[in-house]
Design a protein around this motif. Structure first.
Motif, PDB file in Angstrom:
ATOM      1  N   LEU A 183       1.118  -1.134  -0.227  1.00 16.88           N
ATOM      2  CA  LEU A 183      -0.101  -0.420  -0.239  1.00 16.88           C
ATOM      3  C   LEU A 183       1.015   1.338  -0.342  1.00 16.88           C
ATOM      4  O   LEU A 183       1.568   0.888   1.039  1.00 16.88           O
ATOM      5  CB  LEU A 183      -0.717  -0.051   1.114  1.00 16.88           C
ATOM      6  N   ARG A 184       0.773   1.920  -0.832  1.00 14.36           N
ATOM      7  CA  ARG A 184       2.002   3.954  -1.432  1.00 14.36           C
ATOM      8  C   ARG A 184       0.797   4.740  -1.530  1.00 14.36           C
ATOM      9  O   ARG A 184       0.337   4.674  -2.586  1.00 14.36           O
ATOM     10  CB  ARG A 184       2.870   3.182  -2.523  1.00 14.36           C
ATOM     11  N   PRO A 185       0.455   4.724  -0.308  1.00 16.23           N
ATOM     12  CA  PRO A 185      -0.050   6.329  -0.513  1.00 16.23           C
ATOM     13  C   PRO A 185       0.510   7.640  -0.446  1.00 16.23           C
ATOM     14  O   PRO A 185       1.887   7.598  -0.089  1.00 16.23           O
ATOM     15  CB  PRO A 185      -1.271   6.467   0.899  1.00 16.23           C
ATOM     16  N   GLY A 214       3.022  -1.096 -10.069  1.00 22.70           N
ATOM     17  CA  GLY A 214       3.643  -0.374  -9.386  1.00 22.70           C
ATOM     18  C   GLY A 214       4.414  -0.071  -8.597  1.00 22.70           C
ATOM     19  O   GLY A 214       4.210   1.367  -8.202  1.00 22.70           O
ATOM     20  N   ASP A 215       5.796  -0.757  -8.800  1.00 29.23           N
ATOM     21  CA  ASP A 215       7.272  -0.266  -8.522  1.00 29.23           C
ATOM     22  C   ASP A 215       7.160   1.148  -9.311  1.00 29.23           C
ATOM     23  O   ASP A 215       7.589   2.193  -8.318  1.00 29.23           O
ATOM     24  CB  ASP A 215       8.069  -1.100  -9.172  1.00 29.23           C
ATOM     25  N   ILE A 216       6.747   1.152 -11.042  1.00 32.83           N
ATOM     26  CA  ILE A 216       6.981   2.769 -11.659  1.00 32.83           C
ATOM     27  C   ILE A 216       6.494   3.595 -11.330  1.00 32.83           C
ATOM     28  O   ILE A 216       6.353   4.791 -10.862  1.00 32.83           O
ATOM     29  CB  ILE A 216       6.919   2.198 -12.417  1.00 32.83           C
ATOM     30  N   SER A 271       4.632   4.046  -8.284  1.00 31.66           N
ATOM     31  CA  SER A 271       4.394   4.858  -7.211  1.00 31.66           C
ATOM     32  C   SER A 271       5.638   5.812  -7.266  1.00 31.66           C
ATOM     33  O   SER A 271       5.513   5.969  -6.261  1.00 31.66           O
ATOM     34  CB  SER A 271       4.264   3.039  -6.479  1.00 31.66           C
ATOM     35  N   ASP A 272       6.380   5.157  -7.591  1.00 34.17           N
ATOM     36  CA  ASP A 272       7.967   6.492  -8.041  1.00 34.17           C
ATOM     37  C   ASP A 272       7.372   7.633  -8.129  1.00 34.17           C
ATOM     38  O   ASP A 272       7.215   8.640  -7.909  1.00 34.17           O
ATOM     39  CB  ASP A 272       8.756   5.878  -8.440  1.00 34.17           C
ATOM     40  N   CYS A 273       6.872   7.179  -9.196  1.00 40.18           N
ATOM     41  CA  CYS A 273       5.616   8.805  -9.807  1.00 40.18           C
ATOM     42  C   CYS A 273       4.589   9.264  -9.156  1.00 40.18           C
ATOM     43  O   CYS A 273       5.002  10.153  -8.914  1.00 40.18           O
ATOM     44  CB  CYS A 273       5.079   8.028 -11.578  1.00 40.18           C
TER      45      CYS A 273
HETATM   46 MG    MG Z   1      10.672   1.443  -6.128  1.00 38.39          MG
END
Ligand code: MG
Ligand code: IPM
Length: 370
Positions: free
Chosen positions: A107-109, A250-252, A254-256
């Motif tokens: 979970l990345r708010p 999701g990795d990409i 979420s950084d954005c």
């Molecule tokens: Mg990452």
């Protein structure tokens, strides 16, 4: 009521130990001042573990993580490990924890604090009030798919390959959690894949659509291609409530999304496993930022992402919403006074070190609980 909660703290590498140093002060504050007692164990992970015993995660530390009520993680990695074999690289410590603890939902708010609207590279009206949540699948997909490797073909050319794969149950459990979380917020889910190009993308879309019809038709559902989602995140991020997507996208994304808020130094995350009969979930909490070796050891890093990860820990692992809010409000108030670490510095603000930011947050906690 006093309950003992066991916490495994893994500071890791780079700025991990210094941001965690400030978070430990906050943990101690809760231990002293609130109705909770933490049994804290500390361990090594990533490059620190590799240096000490030749592997980025020892079996003992993994066992401690399995047994703990929650794991608080700093960051891993550094240029000195660039030449280590892949399976011994610091990142593998984190990936092994996610996999072996079966922590399938990351979970990345991404929340923009009013005091920081200036820190975003995007215009104020695009980001003010932003509050979105990315739910990233974190135990499968191309990160773990088999086969993978590098081979030499009969004609002498070399070939590298990874496998993107998902089973229906892997998609269902992460999508179910995304729908549940959406019900507690804006009640909308955007499911993200590349159904136009990939078998796994089309399958992802089918499974999410089925699950939605079966159990979550009260929640709004939209499907979006990952490339379009990247574009929409910078064009109009406030259109999103909950985004659910696979491990790599999701990795990409979420950084954005994190950068919309002005700095990676602000973003917390929680990685959750399935609930057992008692409702307890295995869980790991970590800042989204990495080990930032370029500023490590200089008392410059922003400890807020790690602080807010501890707030998520209080909320998701222990149901201590009020206590989580204490941390979040202390952070908000400190930012309101114009205190800034380097990464979120703006004109007219006061530039402070990691530890002075920690001092300010603790003072604020003392005030709010006085
Ligand atoms: Mg990452
Ligand atoms: C993250 C990181 C990790 C990932 C690395 C450190 C393995 O980028 O948590 O987003 O790719 O998942």
């Amino acid at each position: 009521m006093t309950a003992n909660k066991s916490l495994l703290i893994l500071p890791g590498d780079g700025i991990g130990p210094e941001v965690m140093g400030q978070v430990k002060r906050v943990v101690n504050w809760f231990d002293r001042r609130r109705s909770v007692t933490f049994d804290i164990t500390e361990g090594l992970v990533g490059g620190a573990a590799y240096d000490a015993h030749g592997a980025p995660l020892s079996d003992e530390t993994l066992a401690d993580a399995m047994a703990a009520d929650a794991v608080l993680f700093g960051s891993v990695g550094g240029p000195q490990y660039d030449d280590a074999p892949r399976e011994l690289r610091p990142e593998m410590g984190l990936l092994r924890l996610r996999k072996e603890m079966d922590l399938y939902a990351n979970l990345r708010p991404a929340i923009v604090f009013d005091a920081l609207v200036d820190a975003s590279t995007l215009r104020e009206e695009v980001v003010r009030g932003l509050d979105l949540l990315i739910v990233r699948e974190s135990t499968s997909g191309v990160y773990f798919g088999q086969p993978r490797g590098v081979e030499t073909l009969p004609d002498g050319r070399r070939r590298a390959f990874d496998t993107q794969e998902y089973t229906d149950d892997e998609i269902r459990r992460v999508a179910a959690l995304a729908f549940e979380l959406a019900r507690q917020r804006g009640n909308r889910v955007t499911s993200v894949e590349k159904a136009n190009v990939m078998e796994t993308g089309l399958f992802w879309r089918e499974v999410v659509t089925e699950l939605h019809a079966e159990s979550y038709s009260d929640v709004g559902l939209e499907h979006m291609y990952a490339d379009n989602c990247a574009m929409q995140l910078v064009r109009n991020p406030k259109q999103f409530d909950v985004i659910v997507t696979d491990n790599l996208f999701g990795d990409i994304l979420s950084d954005c999304a994190a950068m919309l808020t002005g700095s990676l130094g602000m973003l917390p995350s929680a990685t959750l496993g399935a609930a057992d009969e008692s409702g307890r979930r295995r869980a790991l909490y970590e800042p989204v930022h990495g080990s930032a070796p370029d500023i490590a050891g200089q008392d410059k890093a922003n400890p807020i992402a790690c602080m807010l990860s501890f707030a998520m820990l209080l909320r998701y692992s222990f149901g201590m919403d009020e206590d989580a809010l204490l941390v979040e409000n202390a952070v908000r108030n400190v930012l309101g006074t114009g205190v800034r670490t380097d990464d979120i510095m703006s004109k007219g603000a006061a530039r402070v070190s990691t530890s002075v930011m920690g001092d300010a947050i603790l003072r604020e906690l003392d005030k709010t609980a006085a």
